[in-house]
Write an enzyme that holds these catalytic residues in place. Structure first.
Site, PDB file in Angstrom:
ATOM      1  N   SER A 797       0.845  -1.281  -0.036  1.00 41.31           N
ATOM      2  CA  SER A 797      -0.070   0.092   0.085  1.00 41.31           C
ATOM      3  C   SER A 797       0.835   1.187  -0.206  1.00 41.31           C
ATOM      4  O   SER A 797       1.723   1.572   0.813  1.00 41.31           O
ATOM      5  CB  SER A 797      -0.930   0.156   1.223  1.00 41.31           C
ATOM      6  OG  SER A 797      -1.545   1.060   1.252  1.00 41.31           O
ATOM      7  N   TYR A 884      -6.640  -0.709  -5.802  1.00 44.23           N
ATOM      8  CA  TYR A 884      -7.513   0.173  -5.419  1.00 44.23           C
ATOM      9  C   TYR A 884      -6.823   1.610  -4.956  1.00 44.23           C
ATOM     10  O   TYR A 884      -5.534   1.662  -4.795  1.00 44.23           O
ATOM     11  CB  TYR A 884      -7.890  -0.621  -4.161  1.00 44.23           C
ATOM     12  CG  TYR A 884      -6.974  -0.765  -2.985  1.00 44.23           C
ATOM     13  CD1 TYR A 884      -7.017   0.239  -2.063  1.00 44.23           C
ATOM     14  CD2 TYR A 884      -6.439  -1.688  -2.860  1.00 44.23           C
ATOM     15  CE1 TYR A 884      -5.962   0.162  -0.950  1.00 44.23           C
ATOM     16  CE2 TYR A 884      -5.336  -1.914  -1.827  1.00 44.23           C
ATOM     17  CZ  TYR A 884      -5.125  -1.212  -0.760  1.00 44.23           C
ATOM     18  OH  TYR A 884      -4.355  -1.236   0.113  1.00 44.23           O
TER      19      TYR A 884
END
Ligand code: ADP
Ligand code: MG
Ligand code: MG
Length: 906
Positions: A797, A884
């Protein structure tokens, strides 16, 4: 350099078209397009934006030499079309000089009307038209506009009024009349003399008589205005490049000030505030140019329906409405029919809501402008969805029509239902721009800025606004004007900004000098609280609390449509079950970042956290952590329950420990007392934890590596909570994330503790659950080493805040000192913390994705920095193939739409 600078438009020949906005500016391109559609437009020509560039780069003399011959041809064309001569003393051709850049900049640049008049021509005009009053009215308007825009005669200070308006007011007072239209030809003649005198005395120059001198003065002033402060400000607020330049339109005048069968107005093909598919507009009889927008007289409505709605809001009886403020539909039914059919033609042609300007000259309708109308966020959504349903546009166009950031307005707070029912309505104005606002009264735009800089919420109260007020409007919570209609400057600009605005609240008397506003005999001072409802037009005394809004019908439809086109999944950054529920309601499909430390501040947890920090050994830390364990477990359980079925990424403790300790003596003493230790002990520990560069200090995984028991406690809390939630029937999807990793060894160290703790919990509980262990990529080294890290980490991330900070070497806490200057000087185009630095930081992101996925095919990659909610950054993340983005709950709808738009741009 191009070899053509002038493009003519008129019934016999039109060179431009709507798709030539770069060359002709929006106004010029659309004037040409309307000519092509056979709509009545006064003939004229457009000087291209390239000429403005010549002016900016080489100056006045050069540009004049470059375009002079073509301008003369252009004027000759208009003369021929109109059958009149420019500068003719008997029957002069008068023109307007109008600016128009590629993107519409309402009110940003000044238009000059009736150019070509002088003492001689005005008499010719009077004779030819048989209307002396009209001729002198045109002349005084010309002097007023030219004196201001070209010659620069402006009010001397902000409290001063426009010098020309002062003279007009005196004339009206002397005569005992209220309206400009009550001044006679002789009065106007007198005004002309006084206007010229004030120009002479204040500027030491004569007003020019030579039409060509007037024309060149005006053209140069338009070029110049491209670089005036308010134009620059508007461009910077709307991301319009300075290099574009403005075009200049020179167009034959038509006259709305010829008497009672003439007039001028502005109309929208749909409602710009609500989006309702209802033609609406305002006009004034015997008026010219900006009279409607400037709020000089109360404008009348174009349609009967609109007129009735207006009367209700303005509290005007039906009898009064019919006699004093009839609609155009009632007053001039034939003109109305033509206007109605023209607006339909235009909307069907452009397939978007149009904002049109028209003039009626003695029973003939002329169109002066059309453009895609500015609209409130709610209107943007509704118009796009209804045009889609009406088959005017397709899904892709509908999605592209909505500016993602504008969705913010639909998520804006509304007044608390109970509080508003009890609040006192002090005035009713027009619902100019929707939203709820509450703040303290200020009367000047610059003061609005000052107050807001001091952390106050303000309502800007003005008689009417002008482009000078832009800055203040941008920072105010809401805007209230005493004058002006739905198409006034304040209304149009506020809708464009998504700012709550009530305009034309006639009962409000504003006295800027005294800094007071009076309503119904009660005086409100600067600093008093006021609340505005821009959706109903109501003005309330005092401070009315607000509450959060919800997704409405069209909004929901738009979101579903966006989901069908986007590739990126949208998650939210949420630290509590409440945030998680909000995010889920807004369509988040997971939590991309739960910052565990945010939970540390709740209730008296901070005490246990401080105990842990103060402990002198591992045993002491473990004892404190043991107290935190059940609280963290409870938090996580709530989060898992709220996100049932969706992934939840939990980050281990990240910030430097000193953030949890008080830094001033008073609080340190209080803490010492609470914890039963000496003040010196506390002070000593705080000093001990002091770091020169805390953001690059003892934080992130470095904490867990120094104090493994912290990682152990947090892992235990997460895994136990997951098992508990699962036992309650929830579908739990856990991702544990290690922060600030730069080396695979750091990751392995922490992953080992996490996995060992999980195994221990599984054994104790005789139950297990799947979970993933991944890492943040937020140091440049982490990105560079993404292949080795990717072999071990199960997901990446990107923490783009830290990554930006460390890649640019910009401390986020210190950028205030240089970034504003940097942006002004063009060192960077955007604030890299708001919109990702695609060419620099972006390379690291792209590279790390490639490296990570090379060693672990299908590696899940996302972003959890602030950039996850920024549309331009989202487009970039889509292009580099992230799975995402994660953003704050309130930005989830914005991100959904931005992701769809990114996919549509492929
Ligand atoms: P803005 O860019 O601020 O909208 P415009 O150039 O549209 O300024 O001019 C403002 C107003 O002046 C127009 O709405 C129109 O009413 C009037 N106007 C401009 N040119 C003419 C013209 N040739 N004849 C009559 N009115 C005009
Ligand atoms: Mg205009
Ligand atoms: Mg970080």
């Amino acid at each position: 350099m191009p070899n053509k600078f002038i493009y003519v438009f008129g019934p016999s020949k039109t060179e431009g078209a709507a798709d030539m906005k770069n060359t002709l500016g929006g106004k010029g391109a659309n004037l040409a397009e309307m000519c092509r559609l056979g709509i009545s437009v006064p003939p004229g020509f457009t000087i291209s934006t390239e000429a403005c560039t010549v002016y900016t780069e080489h100056g006045e003399a050069q540009v004049r030499q470059t375009i002079e011959a073509e301008v003369r041809q252009g004027v000759a064309f208009v003369e021929q079309e109109m059958g009149k001569k420019f500068g003719d003393a008997k029957d002069p051709l008068l023109v307007s000089v109008r600016s128009g850049s590629r993107a519409s900049m309402p009110g940003m640049m000044d238009t000059i009307l009736n150019l070509g008049l002088n003492e001689e021509a005005v008499r010719g005009l009077a004779e030819k038209s048989g209307n002396e009053r009209f001729a002198w009215d045109s002349y005084r308007r010309f002097i007023q506009m030219y004196g201001d825009v070209v010659m620069g005669l402006k009010p001397e200070s902000k409290e001063d009024h426009d010098p020309f308006e002062v003279i007009i007011d005196e004339a009206k007072e002397k005569k005992g009349v209220e309206l400009d239209t009550d001044l006679s030809a002789d009065d106007l003649k007198q005004l002309v003399g006084e206007f010229k005198a004030v120009i002479r005395s204040r500027l030491g120059r004569e007003f020019p008589d030579d039409p060509w001198e007037q024309l060149w003065g005006a053209v140069m002033a338009v070029f110049q205005s491209w670089n005036n402060d308010r134009a620059k400000l508007y461009r910077s607020m709307n991301d319009i490049p300075d290099a574009w330049g403005t075009a200049v339109n020179i167009q034959a005048m038509v006259f709305g000030n010829l008497g009672d069968n003439s007039g001028t107005g502005v109309a929208f093909t749909r409602d710009a505030g609500s989006g309702e598919d209802l033609f609406n507009g305002e006009f004034l009889i015997n008026a010219q140019g900006e009279d409607v927008v400037a709020g000089i007289r109360t404008p009348q409505q174009v349609t009967l329906e609109g007129s009735r709605r207006w009367a209700e809001l303005a509290q005007v009886s039906e009898a009064d409405r019919g006699s004093k403020f009839p609609s155009l539909e009632e007053l001039m039914p034939r003109m109305y029919e033509q206007l109605l059919s023209t607006q339909t033609t235009l909307e069907n042609h452009y397939k978007d809501m149009q904002d049109i300007e028209f003039t009626i000259q003695e029973g003939k309708l002329w169109l002066l402008q059309t453009r895609s109308g500015k609209r409130a966020g709610a209107a943007m959504v509704r118009i796009a969805m209804e045009m889609l349903a009406q088959g005017l546009i397709d899904e892709k166009t509908a999605l592209m029509r909505v500016t993602p950031d504008r969705l913010n307005e639909l998520l804006h707070p509304v007044f608390d239902g109970q509080a508003i029912a009890k609040a006192v309505v002090i005035a009713q104005g027009l619902p100019a721009s929707p939203g709820a606002a509450t703040g303290q009264i200020v009367f000047f735009a610059d003061e609005a800025e000052e107050w807001v800089n001091k952390g106050k919420d303000v309502i800007l109260v003005r008689q009417e606004t002008s482009p000078e007020d832009l800055r203040g409007m941008a920072v105010a919570k809401g805007i209230l004007t005493a004058r002006g209609g739905m198409t006034s400057h304040a209304a149009v600009v506020a809708r464009g900004m998504g700012k709550c605005c009530v305009s034309g609240a006639g009962a409000v008397r504003v006295d800027p000098r005294a800094r007071t506003m009076t309503v119904g005999g009660k005086v409100y001072n600067e600093g008093d609280w006021l609340s505005l409802d821009g959706t109903t037009g109501r003005v309330y005394a005092g401070q009315v609390p607000t509450q959060d809004a919800e997704l409405s019908g069209d909004f929901g439809t738009l979101m579903q449509l966006a989901d069908r086109y986007k590739h990126l999944a949208i998650r939210a950054n949420a630290d509590s079950p409440t945030d998680a529920r909000v995010a889920r309601n807004f369509g988040a499909v997971g939590i991309g970042l739960c910052r565990t430390e945010h939970m540390f501040f709740e209730g008296d947890r901070i005490k246990s956290v401080r105990e842990m920090i103060l402990a002198h050994d591992e045993a002491g830390r473990r004892a404190a952590l043991f107290k935190l364990l059940p609280m963290q477990r409870g938090d996580f359980e709530g989060l898992f329950a709220a996100m049932d079925g969706l992934p939840v990424t939990i980050r281990l403790l990240d910030p430097p420990l000193h953030e949890f300790l008080p830094h001033d003596e008073a609080n340190q003493r209080m803490m010492a007392k609470e914890m039963g230790v000496s003040y010196e002990d506390i002070k000593h520990r705080v000093d001990d934890l002091h770091e020169s560069n805390p953001m690059m200090g003892h934080r992130g995984c470095r904490l867990g590596i120094s104090y493994p028991e912290i990682t152990e406690m947090q892992s235990r809390a997460i895994i136990e909570a997951a098992l508990d939630a699962k036992a309650q029937g929830h579908d739990v999807n856990v991702e544990i994330m290690v922060p600030l990793v730069g080396s695979v060894r750091e990751f392995n160290d922490q992953a080992r503790i996490i996995r060992a703790t999980a195994a221990a919990v599984f054994a104790e509980r005789k139950a297990s659950i799947d979970f993933m262990v991944g890492t943040m990529i937020e140091t440049p080294r982490g990105a560079l080493m993404a292949d080795t890290i990717g072999e071990q980490a199960e997901f990446f991330s990107f923490g783009t805040n830290d990554l930006t900070q460390m890649t640019l070497g910009f401390s986020r806490d210190d950028i205030g000192k240089f970034l504003p200057h940097y942006l002004k000087e063009g060192m960077y185009e955007h604030d890299p913390f708001q919109s990702i630095d695609q060419e620099g930081v972006g390379q690291l992101v792209k590279m790390a994705v490639e490296k990570g996925q090379a060693v672990r095919p299908g590696l899940k990659v996302g972003v959890c920095g602030e950039h996850g909610g920024d549309p331009a950054s989202i487009e970039f993340f889509h292009r580099v193939g992230l799975d995402y983005v994660s953003c704050s709950p309130f930005r989830v709808p914005i991100a959904r739409l931005a992701a769809a738009q990114a996919a549509l741009k492929d």
